[in-house]
Write an enzyme that holds these catalytic residues in place. Structure first.
Site, mmCIF file in Angstrom:
data_model
loop_
_atom_site.group_PDB
_atom_site.id
_atom_site.type_symbol
_atom_site.label_atom_id
_atom_site.label_comp_id
_atom_site.label_asym_id
_atom_site.label_seq_id
_atom_site.Cartn_x
_atom_site.Cartn_y
_atom_site.Cartn_z
ATOM 1 N N ASP A 135 6.476 -5.981 14.932
ATOM 2 C CA ASP A 135 5.366 -6.802 14.462
ATOM 3 C C ASP A 135 4.275 -7.023 15.498
ATOM 4 O OD1 ASP A 135 4.005 -8.480 12.550
ATOM 5 O OD2 ASP A 135 4.728 -10.204 13.680
ATOM 6 N N CYS A 189 0.444 3.261 -6.268
ATOM 7 C CA CYS A 189 0.083 2.152 -7.155
ATOM 8 C C CYS A 189 -0.563 2.606 -8.454
ATOM 9 C CB CYS A 189 -0.870 1.191 -6.434
ATOM 10 S SG CYS A 189 -0.138 0.341 -5.032
ATOM 11 N N CYS A 192 -2.750 0.357 -11.114
ATOM 12 C CA CYS A 192 -2.377 -1.058 -11.092
ATOM 13 C C CYS A 192 -3.256 -1.841 -10.118
ATOM 14 C CB CYS A 192 -0.908 -1.197 -10.686
ATOM 15 S SG CYS A 192 -0.338 -2.920 -10.599
ATOM 16 N N CYS A 199 -4.822 -12.177 -6.177
ATOM 17 C CA CYS A 199 -5.136 -12.824 -4.900
ATOM 18 C C CYS A 199 -6.161 -13.934 -5.128
ATOM 19 C CB CYS A 199 -5.679 -11.809 -3.902
ATOM 20 S SG CYS A 199 -6.123 -12.540 -2.300
ATOM 21 N N CYS A 248 3.601 -7.808 -7.856
ATOM 22 C CA CYS A 248 3.722 -6.347 -7.753
ATOM 23 C C CYS A 248 4.845 -5.810 -8.647
ATOM 24 C CB CYS A 248 3.994 -5.957 -6.305
ATOM 25 S SG CYS A 248 4.233 -4.174 -6.060
#
Length: 384
Positions: A135, A189, A192, A199, A248
């Site tokens: 990360d 995706c 979609c 959001c 999702c």
């Protein structure tokens, strides 16, 4: 042993130590990302939490001598809480996003990586060199994982796997040992747009990139005042945001409980909000210290708890908020408390609260805090 057989041996060892997915890829620069990262930086779309040297995010050779292979690993995390207790009427709780459930994933993932690196050192010998990151490293986790065939980058910018959806933690290892790259996956995706449409702040740009400054996950981690335009959208999630994951299609029905360290403690991931406002440093460390969501300290979480209480319109918290205004040494907390009181009472204000805020504003010196108090007083007076 040839490299193909050796790679499979390493892959099997990864599964044995609890790594859920592993992929191998070459260590050539990420040329395809250089333009977009540079443009994001120029537009101010990055959060500031990213690695500061742009070139080091693109060119592995700048952070490792003669890199040959990037190894991406993924650990799946839960999306639901087992045995969640029933909600208590009138009990106001906050929520941590799923990536902060359980023990800090940086620690969990790094421990798995360390075990794999130790194994590879024994197998490959003293000439093998490794650099790992989770990360906070230089490389972009999702870019490495996509190239290594772990999954693909969705419109929401997250790595989506076939087995675990986007509910995975990612880390990578750079090595000077060459391995045959795994092929990238092809599923995507399609048409979609659920994450884009879902959001609440329009942070997603539709091409796998985002304006991180608009992302609620970022906004919950800042240490200063949260801009007012984001406060209502935050709802009661006091750390992170899962909306683009929840909507999702690849995540529908996905819920894996493969690692005990990642199991959520309900009282930690859904804490009562009002007690958080006056929690001590010691109590904060005891309750939240082992969670990834505690990395910015208690101040942002306390600010977010105040905002969540305002979103609940929980007038029972007003005495505690008044106490914060009177006693808390942090101007941002006092100003947010004043804003919250005005939101809770805007339909039924009273003169005593207005008088209290007017007395309190005279003690303030910070310009942003004075503005918060001024707007709070004006909102209440307009509705008298």
């Amino acid at each position: 042993m040839d490299n193909i057989a050796l790679k499979e041996q390493i892959r099997q060892k990864a599964y044995e130590i609890g790594i859920d997915k592993i992929g191998f890829t070459h260590a050539e620069p990420f040329y395809e990302l250089e333009k977009s990262i540079t443009e994001q930086h120029k537009k101010g779309h990055q959060s500031g939490f990213e690695h500061k040297v742009l070139k080091e995010r693109i060119y592995p050779e700048l952070i490792f001598d003669q890199p040959k292979t990037l190894i991406s690993i993924a650990l799946a995390y839960p999306s639901k809480i087992n045995d969640q207790p029933p909600r208590v009427r009138g009990e106001r709780r906050g929520e941590f996003a799923r990536a902060s459930w359980g023990l800090d994933y940086h620690l969990v993932l790094q421990e798995h990586i360390n075990q794999l690196v130790d194994y590879m050192k024994n197998v490959l010998g003293e000439d093998a060199e490794f650099k790992s990151m989770v990360d906070t490293g230089e490389l972009i986790d999702v870019a490495v994982a996509a190239r290594a065939g772990i999954g693909f980058i969705g419109r929401n910018g997250l790595l989506i796997t076939k087995e675990f959806g986007s509910y995975v933690y990612l880390g990578e290892i750079i090595t000077n040992i060459p391995f045959e790259p795994d092929p990238p996956v092809e599923y995507d995706c399609g048409d979609c747009r659920r994450c884009i449409d879902g959001c609440p702040t329009q942070a997603l740009l539709g091409n796998g990139e985002m304006n991180a400054q608009k992302c609620l996950s970022y906004q919950t981690q800042t240490k200063n005042y949260m801009p007012k335009k984001f406060r209502k959208s935050m709802r009661s999630v006091i750390y992170g945001c899962d909306i683009c994951q929840i909507v999702c299609p690849y995540n529908q029905g996905i819920d894996f409980h493969l690692h005990e360290e990642m199991e959520p403690d309900y009282e930690r991931v859904h804490p009562k909000l009002e007690p958080m406002l006056t929690i001590s440093n010691k109590e904060f460390k005891e309750q939240f210290g082992q969670m990834a969501g505690s990395w910015r300290g208690k101040k942002p979480l306390q600010r977010n708890a105040i905002i969540a209480l305002a979103n609940y319109r929980d007038r029972s918290a007003i005495p505690t908020l008044l106490k914060l205004i009177e006693e808390d040494p942090r101007p941002m907390i006092r100003g947010t408390a004043a804003w919250a009181i005005s939101k809770m009472m805007e339909k039924n204000p009273n003169k005593e609260i207005i008088s209290f805020l007017k007395e309190a504003i005279d003690k303030e010196e910070d310009s942003e805090t004075i503005e918060e108090f001024t707007e709070a007083i004006r909102r209440l007076e307009e509705n008298m």
